[in-house]
Write a protein that holds these residues in place. Structure first.
Motif, short mmCIF file in Angstrom:
data_model
loop_
_atom_site.label_atom_id
_atom_site.label_comp_id
_atom_site.label_asym_id
_atom_site.label_seq_id
_atom_site.Cartn_x
_atom_site.Cartn_y
_atom_site.Cartn_z
N GLU A 1 20.63 31.50 64.37
CA GLU A 1 21.30 30.81 65.47
C GLU A 1 21.48 31.78 66.63
OE1 GLU A 1 25.87 30.58 64.82
OE2 GLU A 1 24.98 30.60 62.79
N SER A 2 21.93 31.24 67.76
CA SER A 2 22.27 32.08 68.89
C SER A 2 23.42 31.44 69.65
CB SER A 2 21.07 32.28 69.83
OG SER A 2 20.97 31.20 70.74
N PRO A 3 24.12 32.21 70.46
CA PRO A 3 25.22 31.63 71.23
C PRO A 3 24.73 30.75 72.38
CG PRO A 3 24.99 33.96 71.72
CD PRO A 3 24.03 33.66 70.62
N PHE A 4 23.42 30.62 72.53
CA PHE A 4 22.84 29.83 73.63
C PHE A 4 22.31 28.48 73.14
CE2 PHE A 4 21.99 34.39 74.55
CZ PHE A 4 23.04 34.56 75.43
N GLY A 5 22.73 28.06 71.95
CA GLY A 5 22.38 26.73 71.47
C GLY A 5 21.28 26.67 70.44
N PHE A 6 20.60 27.78 70.17
CA PHE A 6 19.54 27.77 69.15
C PHE A 6 20.16 27.69 67.76
CE2 PHE A 6 17.18 30.30 66.00
CZ PHE A 6 16.03 29.55 65.91
N LYS A 7 19.60 26.82 66.92
CA LYS A 7 19.99 26.72 65.52
C LYS A 7 18.71 26.48 64.73
CE LYS A 7 23.04 25.92 62.14
NZ LYS A 7 23.41 27.04 61.33
N SER A 8 18.36 27.41 63.85
CA SER A 8 17.14 27.28 63.07
C SER A 8 17.27 26.19 62.03
CB SER A 8 16.83 28.61 62.38
OG SER A 8 15.66 28.48 61.58
N GLU A 9 16.18 25.48 61.82
CA GLU A 9 16.12 24.49 60.74
C GLU A 9 15.85 25.18 59.40
OE1 GLU A 9 13.13 21.67 61.86
OE2 GLU A 9 14.26 21.00 63.61
N LYS A 10 15.46 26.44 59.45
CA LYS A 10 15.13 27.20 58.25
C LYS A 10 16.32 28.05 57.82
CE LYS A 10 10.77 25.94 58.54
NZ LYS A 10 10.12 25.08 57.60
N SER A 11 16.37 28.35 56.55
CA SER A 11 17.44 29.21 56.03
C SER A 11 17.13 30.68 56.32
CB SER A 11 17.55 29.03 54.51
OG SER A 11 16.40 29.60 53.86
N TRP A 12 18.13 31.53 56.19
CA TRP A 12 17.94 32.96 56.36
C TRP A 12 16.84 33.45 55.42
CZ3 TRP A 12 17.83 37.53 53.78
CH2 TRP A 12 17.95 38.71 54.53
N ASP A 13 16.89 32.99 54.16
CA ASP A 13 15.90 33.42 53.17
C ASP A 13 14.49 33.01 53.56
OD1 ASP A 13 17.75 34.70 51.41
OD2 ASP A 13 18.29 32.76 50.56
N ASP A 14 14.31 31.77 54.05
CA ASP A 14 12.98 31.32 54.48
C ASP A 14 12.49 32.14 55.67
OD1 ASP A 14 12.93 29.35 52.52
OD2 ASP A 14 13.61 27.77 53.89
N LEU A 15 13.38 32.40 56.63
CA LEU A 15 13.01 33.22 57.79
C LEU A 15 12.65 34.64 57.36
CD1 LEU A 15 15.81 31.96 60.18
CD2 LEU A 15 13.35 31.58 60.51
N PHE A 16 13.42 35.18 56.42
CA PHE A 16 13.13 36.53 55.96
C PHE A 16 11.75 36.62 55.32
CE2 PHE A 16 12.86 39.93 52.94
CZ PHE A 16 13.29 41.00 53.69
#
Length: 182
Positions: A14-29
């Motif tokens: 995520e980011s403070p500018f509105g981004f929210k990933s559809e993927k989990s931390w583990d998937d991104l990693f």
């Protein structure tokens, strides 16, 4: 590595500018670990990060890790290294510890002009004050800074890599960028 450009693959949920990933931390990693020469792990909660996630990442890979965050104090730099970071991003300031392990992100071209060429620099196209795009460009930064320079933000595929980038830091578009490498 894409051609002669290092890939710093960011695990950002995520980011403070509105981004929210559809993927989990583990998937991104998993994707970051697959395509990255360096893995970027956020330590700042505003980007879904923590020092505990930095420790987790260190236990999951032998690749170099960049602790990504503002790191406003020397104590935060030290903590990131103690948690397993090989490199630490520091935003908007010059400091006195671990210069060999830090990547400096100036906020403006004027700040960039004060950074010695032997240090590593990240030029972020995103304005951290509001999340918008800076009017100052990577090309302008490259004209000013002759040392190692990383292009960051708004990179969706390999065609977005600018001439003169020693590295690219890819975050929100990690999956799309990974596909473009194929």
């Amino acid at each position: 590595m894409f051609k002669n450009t290092q890939i710093i693959a960011e695990v950002k949920t995520e980011s403070p500018f509105g981004f929210k990933s559809e993927k989990s931390w583990d998937d991104l990693f998993l994707v970051a670990n697959e395509i990255g020469d360096i893995i970027s792990i956020h330590t700042d909660p505003r980007w879904g990060g923590s020092f505990d996630l930095l420790k987790k990442a260190r236990s999951l890979t032998s690749k170099p890790i960049l602790a990504k965050g503002i790191h406003a104090t020397d104590e935060e730099i030290q903590r990131a290294i103690e948690c397993g970071a090989d490199y630490v991003l520091v935003v908007g300031r010059i400091f006195n510890i671990h210069l060999d392990k830090c990547l400096i992100e100036p906020l403006t071209l004027a700040e960039l002009k004060t950074i010695p060429d032997h240090l590593k620099v990240v030029w972020n196209s995103r304005d951290l004050k509001n999340g918008g795009i800076k009017s100052e460009t990577f090309e302008q930064a490259r004209q000013i800074f002759r040392g190692w320079l990383c292009q960051a933000s708004n990179i969706k595929n390999v065609s977005d890599i600018k001439d003169g980038a020693d590295a690219v830091l890819v975050g929100a578009n990690l999956f799309e960028f990974a596909e473009s490498l194929k």
